[in-house]
Design an enzyme around this catalytic site. Sequence first.
Site, PDB file in Angstrom:
ATOM      1  N   SER A  52     -65.550-174.514 -50.699  1.00  0.00           N
ATOM      2  CA  SER A  52     -65.615-175.428 -49.573  1.00  0.00           C
ATOM      3  C   SER A  52     -64.356-176.292 -49.565  1.00  0.00           C
ATOM      4  O   SER A  52     -63.447-176.074 -50.377  1.00  0.00           O
ATOM      5  CB  SER A  52     -66.873-176.255 -49.741  1.00  0.00           C
ATOM      6  OG  SER A  52     -67.069-177.030 -48.608  1.00  0.00           O
ATOM      7  N   LEU A  53     -64.303-177.259 -48.669  1.00  0.00           N
ATOM      8  CA  LEU A  53     -63.144-178.152 -48.599  1.00  0.00           C
ATOM      9  C   LEU A  53     -63.560-179.567 -48.939  1.00  0.00           C
ATOM     10  O   LEU A  53     -64.658-179.996 -48.592  1.00  0.00           O
ATOM     11  CB  LEU A  53     -62.573-178.169 -47.183  1.00  0.00           C
ATOM     12  CG  LEU A  53     -61.752-176.991 -46.685  1.00  0.00           C
ATOM     13  CD1 LEU A  53     -61.457-177.159 -45.205  1.00  0.00           C
ATOM     14  CD2 LEU A  53     -60.453-176.896 -47.481  1.00  0.00           C
ATOM     15  N   LYS A  96     -60.755-177.684 -37.363  1.00  0.00           N
ATOM     16  CA  LYS A  96     -61.844-177.234 -38.235  1.00  0.00           C
ATOM     17  C   LYS A  96     -62.985-176.861 -37.302  1.00  0.00           C
ATOM     18  O   LYS A  96     -63.600-177.727 -36.664  1.00  0.00           O
ATOM     19  CB  LYS A  96     -62.257-178.352 -39.192  1.00  0.00           C
ATOM     20  CG  LYS A  96     -63.341-177.956 -40.169  1.00  0.00           C
ATOM     21  CD  LYS A  96     -63.538-179.041 -41.217  1.00  0.00           C
ATOM     22  CE  LYS A  96     -64.436-178.582 -42.341  1.00  0.00           C
ATOM     23  NZ  LYS A  96     -65.764-178.183 -41.926  1.00  0.00           N
ATOM     24  N   GLU A 104     -64.247-168.247 -38.805  1.00  0.00           N
ATOM     25  CA  GLU A 104     -65.428-168.984 -38.391  1.00  0.00           C
ATOM     26  C   GLU A 104     -66.038-168.232 -37.214  1.00  0.00           C
ATOM     27  O   GLU A 104     -65.298-167.814 -36.307  1.00  0.00           O
ATOM     28  CB  GLU A 104     -64.993-170.392 -37.943  1.00  0.00           C
ATOM     29  CG  GLU A 104     -66.043-171.448 -38.077  1.00  0.00           C
ATOM     30  CD  GLU A 104     -66.342-171.828 -39.526  1.00  0.00           C
ATOM     31  OE1 GLU A 104     -65.669-171.323 -40.453  1.00  0.00           O
ATOM     32  OE2 GLU A 104     -67.276-172.619 -39.735  1.00  0.00           O
ATOM     33  N   CYS A 119     -96.048-183.780  -5.901  1.00  0.00           N
ATOM     34  CA  CYS A 119     -94.596-183.575  -5.854  1.00  0.00           C
ATOM     35  C   CYS A 119     -93.864-184.901  -5.620  1.00  0.00           C
ATOM     36  O   CYS A 119     -94.199-185.618  -4.667  1.00  0.00           O
ATOM     37  CB  CYS A 119     -94.260-182.588  -4.738  1.00  0.00           C
ATOM     38  SG  CYS A 119     -92.493-182.446  -4.452  1.00  0.00           S
ATOM     39  N   CYS A 161     -92.238-184.803  -1.909  1.00  0.00           N
ATOM     40  CA  CYS A 161     -93.002-184.801  -0.653  1.00  0.00           C
ATOM     41  C   CYS A 161     -94.461-185.231  -0.816  1.00  0.00           C
ATOM     42  O   CYS A 161     -95.178-185.360   0.179  1.00  0.00           O
ATOM     43  CB  CYS A 161     -92.940-183.417  -0.020  1.00  0.00           C
ATOM     44  SG  CYS A 161     -93.812-182.180  -0.992  1.00  0.00           S
ATOM     45  N   CYS A 185     -90.973-179.258   1.754  1.00  0.00           N
ATOM     46  CA  CYS A 185     -90.560-180.295   0.802  1.00  0.00           C
ATOM     47  C   CYS A 185     -89.026-180.467   0.874  1.00  0.00           C
ATOM     48  O   CYS A 185     -88.292-179.492   0.727  1.00  0.00           O
ATOM     49  CB  CYS A 185     -91.000-179.844  -0.592  1.00  0.00           C
ATOM     50  SG  CYS A 185     -90.312-180.816  -1.904  1.00  0.00           S
TER      51      CYS A 185
HETATM   52  S1  IVH Z   1     -59.934-173.413 -44.804  1.00  0.00           S
HETATM   53  C1  IVH Z   1     -61.055-172.691 -49.560  1.00  0.00           C
HETATM   54  N1  IVH Z   1     -59.749-173.700 -42.240  1.00  0.00           N
HETATM   55  O1  IVH Z   1     -64.970-175.351 -43.107  1.00  0.00           O
HETATM   56  C2  IVH Z   1     -61.649-173.116 -48.278  1.00  0.00           C
HETATM   57  N2  IVH Z   1     -61.917-173.794 -43.181  1.00  0.00           N
HETATM   58  O2  IVH Z   1     -65.738-177.190 -45.371  1.00  0.00           O
HETATM   59  C3  IVH Z   1     -60.653-173.022 -47.213  1.00  0.00           C
HETATM   60  N3  IVH Z   1     -63.694-174.129 -41.534  1.00  0.00           N
HETATM   61  O3  IVH Z   1     -66.243-173.036 -45.381  1.00  0.00           O
HETATM   62  C4  IVH Z   1     -61.237-173.398 -45.923  1.00  0.00           C
HETATM   63  N4  IVH Z   1     -62.398-174.174 -39.768  1.00  0.00           N
HETATM   64  O4  IVH Z   1     -66.275-172.399 -42.904  1.00  0.00           O
HETATM   65  C5  IVH Z   1     -60.590-173.670 -43.288  1.00  0.00           C
HETATM   66  N5  IVH Z   1     -59.390-173.932 -39.957  1.00  0.00           N
HETATM   67  C6  IVH Z   1     -60.229-173.868 -41.004  1.00  0.00           C
HETATM   68  C7  IVH Z   1     -61.614-174.001 -40.845  1.00  0.00           C
HETATM   69  C8  IVH Z   1     -62.436-173.970 -41.963  1.00  0.00           C
HETATM   70  C9  IVH Z   1     -63.640-174.255 -40.207  1.00  0.00           C
HETATM   71  C10 IVH Z   1     -64.938-174.197 -42.331  1.00  0.00           C
HETATM   72  C11 IVH Z   1     -65.089-173.051 -43.266  1.00  0.00           C
HETATM   73  C12 IVH Z   1     -65.247-173.648 -44.616  1.00  0.00           C
HETATM   74  C13 IVH Z   1     -65.621-175.060 -44.315  1.00  0.00           C
HETATM   75  C14 IVH Z   1     -65.141-175.942 -45.426  1.00  0.00           C
END
Ligand code: IVH
Length: 597
Positions: free
Chosen positions: A9-10, A43, A98, A331, A334, A354
């Site tokens: 994840s980020l 994102k 995505e 209604c 009307c 109506c």
């Molecule tokens: S890069 C190593 N770029 O956000 C992870 N993620 O919170 C690199 N997401 O699981 C992720 N747009 O599903 C990246 N332009 C984008 C994105 C993106 C949506 C989602 C993705 C990821 C989640 C992370």
Amino acid sequence: MAHVVPMTSLDNTYDADDLGEFVRRVKDGLPASADPVFCVEPKLDGASIEILYRNGRLEGGSTRGDGLTGEDVTLNLRTMRSLPLTIDHAGPLTLRAEVVIYRRDLERINRERAALGESLFANPRNAASGALRMLDPRVVASRGLRAVVWQVVEGETLAKTHSGALARLAELGLPTARKERICRNLEELLEAVQGLDAARRDFPYETDGAVIKVDEFSQQAILGATAKFPRWAIAYKFGAERATTRVLDIEVGVGRTGVLTPVAILEPVQLAGTVVSRASLHNEQIVGQLDVRIGDEVSIEKAGEIIPQVVSVAHAARQGQERSFSMPTHCPSCGTAVERVPGEVAVRCPNPECPEQVKGAIFHFSRRFAMDVDRLGEALIEQLVAKKAVHDVADLYVLTAETLESLERMGKKSAENVLASIVRSKEQTLDRLLTGLGIEHVGQVAARQLAEAAGSLETLLGWDDAEVVAHVSAIAGFGPKLVESVRSFLADAVKRPLLERLRDLGVSRPQPRAVLTEGPLSGSSFCVTGVLSRRREDVHADIRARGGEVHDKIKQGTTYLVIGEKVGKAKLDAAKKFGTKILTEAELATLLEGNSG
Ligand code: IVH
């Protein structure tokens, strides 16, 4: 399916300080000589997937799953129009993307679900991830899923930088957001992030932030990742496109067919760039499911481009003065006692006079696919009905310049234009008139068949009840429901005199006789649905030219359902029920080519 590289994840940031901290960490993690450049992109708020191309072919795909392995969704990915099945790149490519649903598609899906009494999707993400894991690829196709690629995990030979790789993917015909910006310092980063926040209302899909990535792959490799997140990328989250407000009232609208629709009147609130003061509650059943009352605090979300939805109700915040809503017994337009339609969720006003129904009927009559009275807008219809200048569609043809000029914002010239467009509409053929009359179950195709069977309005009106039944039952594909609908319309105490007036006013031209074509598709019937790359009329004409029959709706015996984009679930369910074969537009094209008429 195991992921080539774990899908992590980020890390999130929410302000300039956090972002500055990220830039410092990146610089600290790289050799002093490195001058990192960043790529900023949207994102997307959807479901993440991994996509594999091998030897230029879309070979497989999987959901994120637990990050290490995901569910195989290859078949579903193949139904996505946005993803090419082949690309001009032989080397292995593993991409991350995505899956999103455009807001306007979600709006349509929710409208259809409401009509079927099904629960609504609160946002495109839920609808996308649900659809992605469904087992029936045809249903997936009907949801209009689209992929937007945001990372290359294998195939770095494409370019030395992330932005370069995205540009190369776009050249290969792969879908990318194409909104990347290269930034060299914090100031530029903040400007790019704010730019995305300001522009996102105009994106067709939902975004919930920006992603900032170190652009050079070699620098990404040096920075590496923690157990949870990469050190070379971070998300900057925007505020949610959700707002809290209060329900001031629940009003009831009346549509063209008399169906009553509850609408929440909201304390005006800013949401996704506009002030929202109304939200459709669709029908009584949905009001019940949400358990929404007048005075309740509610959360609203903009699922579609225009129509906001009430997604939840703060039941715990009730003070005790909230008033529950029930459908009116009469209604609101009307005052006629409403009727419940057996077997449907709908409640209907049965009064054909109506005012709300009259307005809706005139608007439908003047639509482009019907009589095409292009100068007659909704506001004008509203005034005409309110002033009792028109009571039905026939009254349009006796409107005078004087009456029109007496309306607000209507000069001499505009009045002339309106009159001219009304007069022009008299020249439409009978099928357009029958479409415009909004006879129940009679769409454009059935209207044309009916028009072809009768030839002219004169003849249609000359038939007695028994003749109507005999002629109409003989039309290919007209079942008892359709026959009865036409019969009762023609015998109706209000509709029949209306048709007679239209005839006397010279409205509609005779319908050219259908030329019965014998051809390679004789004996096969088609129903065409969804958005196609060509006008639907042209597709119908191609089928007919080869002897094929065209049905408005799928029924017992319909051979093929041709699906474009955005196909409703009801159509697909019906195809399953009747054993109708599904054809994509491309498959139909092949069938037509092989059977040139
Ligand atoms: S890069 C190593 N770029 O956000 C992870 N993620 O919170 C690199 N997401 O699981 C992720 N747009 O599903 C990246 N332009 C984008 C994105 C993106 C949506 C989602 C993705 C990821 C989640 C992370």
